[in-house]
Design an enzyme around this catalytic site. Structure first.
Site, PDB file in Angstrom:
ATOM      1  N   HIS A 210       0.798  -1.232   0.000  1.00  0.00           N
ATOM      2  CA  HIS A 210       0.000   0.000   0.000  1.00  0.00           C
ATOM      3  C   HIS A 210       0.827   1.277   0.000  1.00  0.00           C
ATOM      4  CE1 HIS A 210      -3.647  -2.286   1.937  1.00  0.00           C
ATOM      5  NE2 HIS A 210      -3.389  -2.661   0.706  1.00  0.00           N
TER       6      HIS A 210
ATOM      7  N   GLU B  98      -4.260   3.831   2.123  1.00  0.00           N
ATOM      8  CA  GLU B  98      -5.371   3.885   3.077  1.00  0.00           C
ATOM      9  C   GLU B  98      -5.315   5.134   3.951  1.00  0.00           C
ATOM     10  OE1 GLU B  98      -5.738   0.084   5.034  1.00  0.00           O
ATOM     11  OE2 GLU B  98      -6.277  -0.888   3.149  1.00  0.00           O
TER      12      GLU B  98
ATOM     13  N   GLU C  51      -3.591  -9.560  12.334  1.00  0.00           N
ATOM     14  CA  GLU C  51      -4.295 -10.118  11.167  1.00  0.00           C
ATOM     15  C   GLU C  51      -3.292 -10.710  10.181  1.00  0.00           C
ATOM     16  OE1 GLU C  51      -6.918  -7.177   9.381  1.00  0.00           O
ATOM     17  OE2 GLU C  51      -6.562  -8.014   7.393  1.00  0.00           O
TER      18      GLU C  51
ATOM     19  N   LYS D  35     -14.754  -9.015   4.308  1.00  0.00           N
ATOM     20  CA  LYS D  35     -14.668  -8.078   3.183  1.00  0.00           C
ATOM     21  C   LYS D  35     -15.724  -8.507   2.182  1.00  0.00           C
ATOM     22  CE  LYS D  35      -9.651  -7.177   3.082  1.00  0.00           C
ATOM     23  NZ  LYS D  35      -8.364  -7.812   2.654  1.00  0.00           N
TER      24      LYS D  35
ATOM     25  N   HIS E 248     -12.782  -2.504   4.992  1.00  0.00           N
ATOM     26  CA  HIS E 248     -12.777  -1.843   3.672  1.00  0.00           C
ATOM     27  C   HIS E 248     -11.738  -2.538   2.779  1.00  0.00           C
ATOM     28  CE1 HIS E 248      -9.019   0.737   4.715  1.00  0.00           C
ATOM     29  NE2 HIS E 248      -8.964  -0.440   5.262  1.00  0.00           N
TER      30      HIS E 248
HETATM   31  C1  2PG Z   1      -6.210  -5.972   3.953  1.00  0.00           C
HETATM   32  C2  2PG Z   1      -6.788  -4.950   3.007  1.00  0.00           C
HETATM   33  C3  2PG Z   1      -7.560  -3.831   3.594  1.00  0.00           C
HETATM   34  P1  2PG Z   1      -6.376  -4.912   0.452  1.00  0.00           P
HETATM   35  O1  2PG Z   1      -5.220  -6.634   3.623  1.00  0.00           O
HETATM   36  O2  2PG Z   1      -6.762  -6.228   5.007  1.00  0.00           O
HETATM   37  O3  2PG Z   1      -6.866  -3.084   4.542  1.00  0.00           O
HETATM   38  O4  2PG Z   1      -5.946  -4.576   1.969  1.00  0.00           O
HETATM   39  O5  2PG Z   1      -7.709  -4.290   0.223  1.00  0.00           O
HETATM   40  O6  2PG Z   1      -5.283  -4.326  -0.403  1.00  0.00           O
HETATM   41  O7  2PG Z   1      -6.425  -6.388   0.344  1.00  0.00           O
HETATM   42 MG    MG Z   2      -5.552  -7.951   5.619  1.00  0.00          MG
END
Ligand code: 2PG
Ligand code: MG
Length: 439
Positions: free
Chosen positions: A161, A213, A294, A344, A372
């Site tokens: 990111h 983000e 996570e 998600k 998100h």
């Molecule tokens: C994650 C996400 C959101 P991405 O890994 O948890 O923060 O990132 O949407 O790039 O998968």
């Molecule tokens: Mg993640």
């Protein structure tokens, strides 16, 4: 109450990439939804349909997915006479069946999810209720008293990111000791501001650029440096002891040949095996007030998850590991791989299936953490979903950038609305993991 039209348009997400917008019309109005998109995507996610035509948006166009909505799914749903005020599950099932693939790769999860979200909004309007109430009913969550979530705000960005050398993707602040959602937002925003000043004083003005983000992305590499910065910012902002920390290393992004490369964004590889990485996490847990971790290991590294979970006292969340997929959640339960599911909505592609995976996690005694994507829009659907499902916490990035704060602002609206209606509600606070349990 019937649907009179369903159309889709190509719009942009927060990274300037095309995404799908759906507009669904009923006698109650036109309801819109815009679909998010990830960067650190796992292999088990439902498929986002992209045109692949290199002459437009480097192949990232979604015109084909828009046609799936306008030419295929829309007419089918209208013809079936389905009513969003009571038929969301049937609408979602019809789309799953029409697509016919296990990963929604024929018509596109981005097409399907857009309709699912817009249909939920239309259904709520038809029933004259807020979306969070509709989603509470849809998920079978009792709503006699509502719970406002702890906002885990990602204020330091790394991984896929940002352009800094840091391997870990997200460092989040969680005001567990606030007494209301609005106060939680205030504390986080104050800490974010203190962090900006701190980074500027340590690394210069050129270091206060933002990641995808909305978090800062200073030139640091080691997790200790990130956590020390956070601790100092929390202290300067006057919230010491009241704001805890969450980390999402998103370790699949730096998993190669059976090892984790902490130097994957530099020219100097720094390879750790799962046991060494586990030791690093344990060291961090010992030293800092971390309450949530996570994806500490890769999407297929079940054994590393299970090993780490054995004596894990904090929340251990599966993201790429579980992909909001009920079948993978069941495997996770069986393997005792983690104690929380990241939710998600676009990982699975329908609201019904996302709720189903979340409910499976709840039934195993796990928590659910709503999220998100790094490529977002100002659509605030997940704010209502968090309250409706009573998940007790969510992450929507930093307290900055429109697409991130849209969710936090919506949650403050919900808090005000519940107060104005005289309904019972509370802020999840320290018990964020158990918000769903104490109904
Ligand atoms: C994650 C996400 C959101 P991405 O890994 O948890 O923060 O990132 O949407 O790039 O998968
Ligand atoms: Mg993640």
């Amino acid at each position: 109450m019937s649907i009179t039209s369903i159309t889709a348009q190509q719009r942009l997400d927060s990274r300037g990439k095309p995404t799908v917008q759906v507009q669904l019309t009923t006698p109650h109005g036109t309801f819109r939804a815009i679909v998010p998109s990830g960067a650190s995507k796992g292999d088990y996610e439902a498929v986002e349909l992209r045109d692949g035509d290199k002459s437009a948006f480097e192949g990232n166009g979604v015109l084909e997915a828009c046609r799936s909505v306008t030419d295929v799914l829309g007419p089918k749903i209208i013809e079936a006479g389905l009513d969003p005020s009571k038929d969301l599950k049937k609408i979602d099932q019809l789309m799953i069946d029409t697509d016919g693939t296990p990963d929604k790769s024929k018509l596109g999860a981005n097409a399907i999810l857009g309709i699912s979200m817009a249909a939920a909004r239309a259904g709520a309007a038809a029933r004259g209720m807020p979306l969070y109430q509709y989603l509470a009913d849809e998920s079978g969550t009792p709503s006699k008293d509502f719970v406002l979530p702890v906002p885990f705000m990602n204020v330091l960005n790394g991984g896929d990111h940002s352009g800094n050398p840091m391997a870990f993707q997200e460092f989040m602040i969680a005001p567990t000791h606030a007494t209301s959602f609005a106060q939680a937002v205030q504390w986080n925003a104050e800490t974010y501001s203190a962090l900006k000043t701190l980074i500027q004083s340590k690394h210069g003005k050129g270091a206060i650029g933002l990641g995808d983000e909305g978090g800062f992305a200073p030139p640091i590499q080691h997790p200790h440096e990130a956590l020390d910065l956070l601790m100092e910012a929390i202290k300067i902002a006057g919230h010491e002891g009241k704001i805890k920390i969450g980390i999402d290393p998103a370790s699949q992004s730096f998993f190669t040949d059976g090892k984790y490369n902490m130097g994957f964004k530099t020219n100097a590889p720094d390879m750790l095996d799962a046991a060494q990485l586990g030791d690093l996490y344990r060291e961090l847990l010992e030293k800092y007030p971390i309450v949530l971790l996570e994806d500490p290991f890769g999407q297929d590294d079940w054994s590393a998850f299970t090993e780490f979970n054995k004596d894990c006292t904090i929340e251990l969340v599966g993201d790429d590991l579980l992909a909001t997929n009920v079948d993978r959640v069941k495997i996770g339960e069986e393997k005792k791989a983690c104690n929380s599911m990241l939710l998600k909505i676009n990982q699975i592609g329908t609201i019904t299936e996302a709720i189903g995976a979340g409910n499976e996690a709840f039934s195993a005694g796990w928590s659910v953490f709503v999220s998100h994507r790094s490529g977002e829009t100002t659509d605030d659907f997940i704010a209502d979903l968090t309250v409706g499902m009573r998940t007790g916490h969510l992450k929507s990035g930093a307290p900055a950038r429109g697409e991130r704060v849209a969710k936090y602002n919506r949650l403050m609206d919900i808090e005000d609305e519940l107060a104005a209606k005289g309904l019972t509600f509370r802020y999840a606070g320290e018990g964020f993991r158990d918000a769903h349990k104490d109904v």
